[in-house]
Design an enzyme around this catalytic site. Structure first.
Site, PDB file in Angstrom:
ATOM      1  CG  HIS A  58      -0.184   0.303   2.503  1.00 57.74           C
ATOM      2  ND1 HIS A  58       0.575  -0.637   3.136  1.00 57.74           N
ATOM      3  CD2 HIS A  58      -0.068   1.434   3.238  1.00 57.74           C
ATOM      4  CE1 HIS A  58       1.115  -0.120   4.219  1.00 57.74           C
ATOM      5  NE2 HIS A  58       0.748   1.145   4.311  1.00 57.74           N
TER       6      HIS A  58
HETATM    7  C1  UD1 Z   1      -1.781   5.741   5.562  1.00 62.00           C
HETATM    8  C2  UD1 Z   1      -0.465   6.252   6.121  1.00 62.00           C
HETATM    9  C3  UD1 Z   1       0.574   5.134   6.060  1.00 62.00           C
HETATM   10  C4  UD1 Z   1       0.068   3.880   6.738  1.00 62.00           C
HETATM   11  C5  UD1 Z   1      -1.279   3.473   6.162  1.00 62.00           C
HETATM   12  C6  UD1 Z   1      -1.817   2.305   6.943  1.00 62.00           C
HETATM   13  C7  UD1 Z   1       0.120   8.611   5.796  1.00 62.00           C
HETATM   14  C8  UD1 Z   1       0.939   9.554   5.017  1.00 62.00           C
HETATM   15  N1  UD1 Z   1       0.064   7.350   5.337  1.00 62.00           N
HETATM   16  O1  UD1 Z   1      -1.581   5.431   4.192  1.00 62.00           O
HETATM   17  O2  UD1 Z   1       1.742   5.553   6.724  1.00 62.00           O
HETATM   18  O3  UD1 Z   1       0.991   2.853   6.511  1.00 62.00           O
HETATM   19  O4  UD1 Z   1      -2.192   4.581   6.278  1.00 62.00           O
HETATM   20  O5  UD1 Z   1      -2.687   1.541   6.168  1.00 62.00           O
HETATM   21  O6  UD1 Z   1      -0.471   8.975   6.775  1.00 62.00           O
HETATM   22  N2  UD1 Z   1      -9.060   5.032   1.505  1.00 62.00           N
HETATM   23  C9  UD1 Z   1     -10.276   4.367   1.506  1.00 62.00           C
HETATM   24  N3  UD1 Z   1     -10.875   4.152   2.707  1.00 62.00           N
HETATM   25  C10 UD1 Z   1     -10.358   4.571   3.886  1.00 62.00           C
HETATM   26  C11 UD1 Z   1      -9.131   5.253   3.863  1.00 62.00           C
HETATM   27  C12 UD1 Z   1      -8.506   5.473   2.662  1.00 62.00           C
HETATM   28  O7  UD1 Z   1     -10.785   3.966   0.466  1.00 62.00           O
HETATM   29  O8  UD1 Z   1     -10.974   4.325   4.945  1.00 62.00           O
HETATM   30  C13 UD1 Z   1      -8.378   5.249   0.198  1.00 62.00           C
HETATM   31  C14 UD1 Z   1      -8.640   6.641  -0.381  1.00 62.00           C
HETATM   32  O9  UD1 Z   1      -8.699   6.516  -1.767  1.00 62.00           O
HETATM   33  C15 UD1 Z   1      -7.385   7.391   0.023  1.00 62.00           C
HETATM   34  C16 UD1 Z   1      -6.320   6.307  -0.049  1.00 62.00           C
HETATM   35  O10 UD1 Z   1      -6.972   5.118   0.394  1.00 62.00           O
HETATM   36  O11 UD1 Z   1      -7.109   8.473  -0.827  1.00 62.00           O
HETATM   37  C17 UD1 Z   1      -5.118   6.571   0.826  1.00 62.00           C
HETATM   38  O12 UD1 Z   1      -5.502   6.777   2.190  1.00 62.00           O
HETATM   39  P1  UD1 Z   1      -4.564   7.633   3.170  1.00 62.00           P
HETATM   40  O13 UD1 Z   1      -5.090   7.576   4.556  1.00 62.00           O
HETATM   41  O14 UD1 Z   1      -4.339   8.993   2.597  1.00 62.00           O
HETATM   42  O15 UD1 Z   1      -3.183   6.903   3.081  1.00 62.00           O
HETATM   43  P2  UD1 Z   1      -2.794   5.357   3.185  1.00 62.00           P
HETATM   44  O16 UD1 Z   1      -2.220   4.945   1.888  1.00 62.00           O
HETATM   45  O17 UD1 Z   1      -3.924   4.577   3.753  1.00 62.00           O
HETATM   46  N1  UDP Z   2      -3.425  -5.785   8.827  1.00 61.20           N
HETATM   47  C1  UDP Z   2      -4.729  -6.270   9.018  1.00 61.20           C
HETATM   48  N2  UDP Z   2      -5.452  -6.623   7.910  1.00 61.20           N
HETATM   49  C2  UDP Z   2      -4.958  -6.525   6.648  1.00 61.20           C
HETATM   50  C3  UDP Z   2      -3.635  -6.046   6.472  1.00 61.20           C
HETATM   51  C4  UDP Z   2      -2.907  -5.676   7.586  1.00 61.20           C
HETATM   52  O1  UDP Z   2      -5.188  -6.374  10.147  1.00 61.20           O
HETATM   53  O2  UDP Z   2      -5.674  -6.862   5.692  1.00 61.20           O
HETATM   54  C5  UDP Z   2      -2.669  -5.330  10.023  1.00 61.20           C
HETATM   55  C6  UDP Z   2      -1.316  -5.945  10.216  1.00 61.20           C
HETATM   56  O3  UDP Z   2      -1.397  -7.081  11.048  1.00 61.20           O
HETATM   57  C7  UDP Z   2      -0.520  -4.817  10.873  1.00 61.20           C
HETATM   58  C8  UDP Z   2      -1.170  -3.574  10.358  1.00 61.20           C
HETATM   59  O4  UDP Z   2      -2.425  -3.949   9.817  1.00 61.20           O
HETATM   60  O5  UDP Z   2      -0.679  -4.827  12.284  1.00 61.20           O
HETATM   61  C9  UDP Z   2      -0.290  -2.969   9.305  1.00 61.20           C
HETATM   62  O6  UDP Z   2      -0.964  -1.952   8.664  1.00 61.20           O
HETATM   63  P1  UDP Z   2      -0.414  -1.317   7.327  1.00 61.20           P
HETATM   64  O7  UDP Z   2       0.435  -2.294   6.593  1.00 61.20           O
HETATM   65  O8  UDP Z   2      -1.604  -0.763   6.636  1.00 61.20           O
HETATM   66  O9  UDP Z   2       0.426  -0.074   7.851  1.00 61.20           O
HETATM   67  P2  UDP Z   2       1.975   0.121   8.243  1.00 61.20           P
HETATM   68  O10 UDP Z   2       2.301  -0.820   9.330  1.00 61.20           O
HETATM   69  O11 UDP Z   2       2.764  -0.092   7.006  1.00 61.20           O
HETATM   70  O12 UDP Z   2       2.007   1.543   8.652  1.00 61.20           O
END
Ligand code: UD1
Ligand code: UDP
Length: 362
Positions: free
Chosen positions: A203
């Site tokens: 992601h």
């Molecule tokens: C964010 C964090 C990242 C973290 C990740 C965990 C930042 C800069 N990034 O990334 O560090 O690892 O969360 O998963 O804060 N979206 C949905 N539903 C939701 C949320 C998001 O569809 O509930 C989609 C939207 O299209 C959105 C995109 O995901 O634009 C990205 O979401 P965003 O929260 O901006 O960043 P992540 O890639 O989730």
């Molecule tokens: N995770 C989850 N379901 C999923 C994918 C990840 O519960 O489908 C959990 C995973 O066990 C970990 C956390 O989400 O604890 C990691 O989140 P993510 O990779 O989105 O963020 P990051 O750790 O890179 O910030």
């Protein structure tokens, strides 16, 4: 008495703050939970409150999605308003998301102490929004909970102002606490259509927003010698569709796509898979948990979790399909045992962090 405002916004923050919230409850301490709702879909947010048995957020701020600046600014503005109302003595943030930076900045500007859980991680990759967030947050914090000695050294090298404790990572607490519940409640393994599988997630912005990197990831998953189960983050779904790669992946017999799964399901998938392919931060740590212990191929060019590499669990393999598939092939030839203890602690980090917070003068 100290009043702690626990700020969360995304999936990993809820999971890693979960054990701290449960410990605050156990010790009858005063706290509230402020959820920016940077993540708002049930499968990235509410499911984790349910799975971990957490109280509902006291405040939900509907920050939602946006550009990096919009999202951070919206969270900053709304968190300031919330802290004005609730007047916490400590704002606790976890990790490196935009929510974390906004929470730390809003609090610091109001003269409220900031506690940073998972302080001191550094990828030295300034393309990553997370690297901006974690560096700035560390310098705004007065209480720094570093998971490892390496993280502490990073903080000391940068002369941060706050006080540092080495506490381990609360994600190990989460793995240790919730595996039994996962065994009792999760039926995810019945849905897996392969006898033997590898587990994938991807992601990161610098991966999935880049069409070349994303097409390599698709090649890796479709050609992986062990079939792949891939719970897909919505950001990746959006970009796979935008770059016309979604069909190739969803039609591959080697890949089973799932929506993002809850924590109990994901714990079992981690425990039962052959190995993990991921660009996640937290999963690199969880793979070292004594009840998971899995090889992780890190689909990135850097990691802020070098301890997982040194302990023999993680290998940073980049995003080129040839390099990654060769690394997987080498591993499958030998399948060396992963013997080392977790570098992220013994599952008691949240107890330690809450003890420190409790002793803090208000
Ligand atoms: C964010 C964090 C990242 C973290 C990740 C965990 C930042 C800069 N990034 O990334 O560090 O690892 O969360 O998963 O804060 N979206 C949905 N539903 C939701 C949320 C998001 O569809 O509930 C989609 C939207 O299209 C959105 C995109 O995901 O634009 C990205 O979401 P965003 O929260 O901006 O960043 P992540 O890639 O989730
Ligand atoms: N995770 C989850 N379901 C999923 C994918 C990840 O519960 O489908 C959990 C995973 O066990 C970990 C956390 O989400 O604890 C990691 O989140 P993510 O990779 O989105 O963020 P990051 O750790 O890179 O910030």
């Amino acid at each position: 008495m100290v009043m702690i405002s626990v700020v969360v916004g995304t999936r990993p923050e809820i999971i890693k703050m979960g054990p701290i919230v449960l410990e605050l409850q156990k010790r009858d301490m005063e706290f509230d939970i402020v959820h920016t709702a940077q993540h708002y879909d049930m499968e990235l947010s509410a499911v984790f409150f349910d799975d971990l048995g957490l109280p509902a957020p006291t405040h939900t701020l509907d920050v939602g999605s946006g550009s990096q600046a919009e999202q951070t600014a919206e969270a900053l503005r709304k968190l300031e308003g919330t802290f004005e109302e609730t007047a916490p003595s400590v704002v606790l943030v976890e990790g490196d998301t935009n929510t974390v930076l906004a929470g730390a900045l809003a609090a610091a500007k109001m003269g409220i102490d900031v506690g940073h859980v998972e302080a001191g991680l550094r990828s030295h990759d300034l393309r990553m929004p997370e690297e901006h967030n974690r560096r700035l947050t560390d310098h705004l914090s007065s209480l720094l909970f570093a998971p490892t000695e390496t993280a502490k050294e990073n903080l000391e090298r940068e002369n941060v102002w706050g006080r540092i404790w080495v506490t381990g990572n609360t994600v190990i607490d989460a793995c240790m606490t919730f595996m039994r519940t996962a065994e009792e409640k999760s039926e995810v393994l019945d849905r897996v259509r392969f006898d033997e599988f590898s587990l994938a997630t991807a992601h990161r912005k610098e991966n999935v927003d880049d069409p070349e990197v994303l097409s390599h990831l698709v090649e890796i998953f479709t050609e992986c010698p062990v079939p792949v189960v891939y719970p897909v983050h919505p950001r990746a779904v959006k970009m796979l569709k935008e770059f016309h790669l979604y069909e190739k992946l969803s039609e591959s017999k080697n890949v089973q796509l799932l929506p993002p799964v809850g924590y109990l399901d994901f714990l079992l998938l981690m425990r039962e898979c052959e190995f993990i392919l991921t660009d996640s931060g937290g999963i690199q740590e969880e793979a070292t948990s004594p009840n998971i212990r899995k090889k992780v191929f890190v689909l990135r060019i850097s990691t802020e979790r070098p301890e997982a590499v040194e302990a023999g669990y993680a290998e940073v393999v980049g995003t080129g399909s040839g390099d990654v598939l060769s690394a997987v092939g080498r591993y499958l030839e030998k399948r060396e045992a992963l013997a080392g203890p977790s570098p992220y602690g013994d599952g008691k980090s949240s107890e330690e962090i809450v003890s420190i917070l409790r002793e803090k003068p208000s």
